[in-house]
Design a protein around this motif. Sequence first.
Motif: not given
Length: 818
Positions: A5, A8-9, A11-13, A15-16, A43, A47
């Motif tokens: 996980r 993934l976190s 990558w989300r950050r 992406a934001g 976004p 983050v």
Amino acid sequence: MTTERLPLSRWRRLAGLLATALLLGLYAHGGAAWVLGFVALVPWLLVLDAGRTARSALAAGLLMSVAFVACLFAWFGAAIGAYTGIGALPGMAALLVLAPVMQPQVIAFALVRHLAGRRHGPAVRALAGASAWVACEALVPKLLGDTLGHGLFPSALLRQAADLGGAAGLTLLLILSNEAIALAITRRGHGARAVLPPLGAAAAVVLAMAGYGMARLSTLQAPPADAPALRVAMVQASITDYEGLRQEIGAYGVVRKVLDTHYELSWSAIRDHRADVLLWSETVYPTTFGRARSEDGAALDREIQGFADAAGVPLVFGTYDIDPDGEYNAAAFIEPGRGLLGFYRKTYPFPLTEHVPRWLDGPALRRWLPWTGYWRPGSGARVMPLRTADGREVNVLPLICLDDVNPGLAIDGARLGAQAIVGMSNDSWFTDYPVGARLHLAVAAFRSIETRLPQVRVTTNGLSAIIDDTGEVLASTAMGDQAVLTATLSARDPVPTLMVRWGDWVGRAATVFLLALVLGAAWRALRVGAAGAPVKDTSQEVVVLTRGWRIAAGLLRLSAGVGLAWLALDMLLRIGLQVQTLGQLKTFALAVLLPALAAWAIGRAFAAKAHIEGGTWVLDQRRQRIEIPLAAITALKPWRLPLPRPGVDVHLAAGQRWPRGLAVADPAALQQALAAAGSRAPVGRSLGARLAHLHAITHRRWLDHPLVKFALFPLLPAAVAFRLHQMIAFGGPLGEYYTYGAEAWLTGGLIWWASWSLGLMLFAALLRVVVETLTTIALWLPLASDRAAAVRDALMWLARGAYYLGVPAWLLLRLTSG
């Protein structure tokens, strides 16, 4: 599970962060994309909310600065590479490495927002972060003067708010709107009641800006028909590659070609456009004027003056000036038949190309950066006249290239009496990167909004433009065109603006706000450290008064109230709603302040701390200790008249009233303390006692402290009014100091502060009367005590808003009206 996980976190950050950078890139391109300014940061804010440490906030700020530069200023790196000859890719790489230096406000925002969020709620966190952003931009000016607020330039309505707080003020509002939307997103799982307030706040910002824009545009009028006007022709010759031409035809040949082209276009402007004034671009004459270095140079100087004499119109052109301290990028003003009127010297030469600070200059730097120039910075704004032979005259403020990215110069020029701005720039290095020329034009247009001065702006090869006092670009040339653009400038004084009166104040105010947060945190830390672990204290502060001393203190308090009411009545019926005489201050000192201080002194003299020791009620004073057995107390009866403050009479078992009364903030709390210790003495539930109880249980904010309300807060309007008085009466903020000395200046400032303090006391008293009246009505109604307390708390917050927000809003309205 954790190892799967975590990426993934991340990558989300990422992406934001990239989403914000891309949205800001679209926002910076202008057009209808200006609406993205209100959501582009969301976004990234989400983050930042996910980060838990200062290190993560710092990392997010560093990465955001790089992404910010990559998406918004890639063209600048390519332009630097072309100018220096290192190539586009190395230029962009160097720019990305320097991104944290070029955009430090992003890092400051992330860190300050995180640190403020540890101690405060989302509102203060948002204000702290936004303040850090604009304060950093004010303290560390950026090369291109860019800020988020410039992206609102395409909105004719919203950009008008820049005459209040400049582009920095728009940036502050944009960040707060983004914060409100991000907060609504984080609360989306808590229902509509949690989401609607921040969304409403964001909408209120937009509506307030639009409403102000509509109101402001309605006050801006066309110049009167009989106002003297001049037709100014801007000559854009589009000759850019001086170095290449010098290699082909020599230095003299380059000057010859440039001048001949400008002569030809200028004659066309006079013949076809009926020009009254000619305006050529920055450094169009690439040598000193009036101080020739050779016979050829002297001949060219005479030729330029001869052309102006033959044309019969004033000529303004970019050239060089020189004195014993060095050489300057300058604008020369010459008049037909009169010769050189004077120079304006560029105040902000481009760093590391036109100018190198003396502390940094040296042979090593010149070897590393061979393109660096030797120009010195000028001494600041200067207003020059454009005048014709028939007597028409317009006072103009010349700005050269980077001068127009600094609001301070335009503001200084407006204060010196300028009626228009004359911009001159050599944007030839933007030839292949027109986005840079568009940004420069937008930034320059904000100077017209902030000062309400129309502007004519000539460049070497685009974008020359005509800008009105709303910031609207009425006409402009294209990049690379050879053209003449003609504008009409009228001799009229601009509409006054808050920016001209206060200067570029938003960054300074944000800095003060951040310092206040730091000092508050330090103060709380010191108090906690000094106090150690909190200990519950059940004692109460009381004042033990004999009948005579109570009457004396009550009469003094009553006298102070009557004196304050008399001042208010005198202002309403005779003087007007302002403190304008020393007599009013003397009356206040004698009839209000002196009795109030005397009543306070009586209270301090007979103060005691009441507490329970076993079965005895103890009143500890400085010089004596009074002990009353709890069993001997049969009743506590509130005073019918709460003078000098609420209090009670103590009735004893012998049927006698104790000869001393007790002034106490909350009689009900006193009874509860006695009851908890075993006393059965009842306390009367009169309206006064209930009102006193509401006062006591309503949480008192630091905003209610007298020092804050009547000493610190009045400094804000007093400073504004005093500065305006100094400007009008003495011609400058320190005029009285230079004329009559420091004592007179300080005395004048003290009188203005005292006047505002008195006026605000009267206003606060009126608000207090309204609050207490409505609270009393609420007590008469069949409301539970907690409901009545909620009513009073709401009323107090409304009163605080009227005081701390209403007064600045009223002052702002007074300053900007007319």
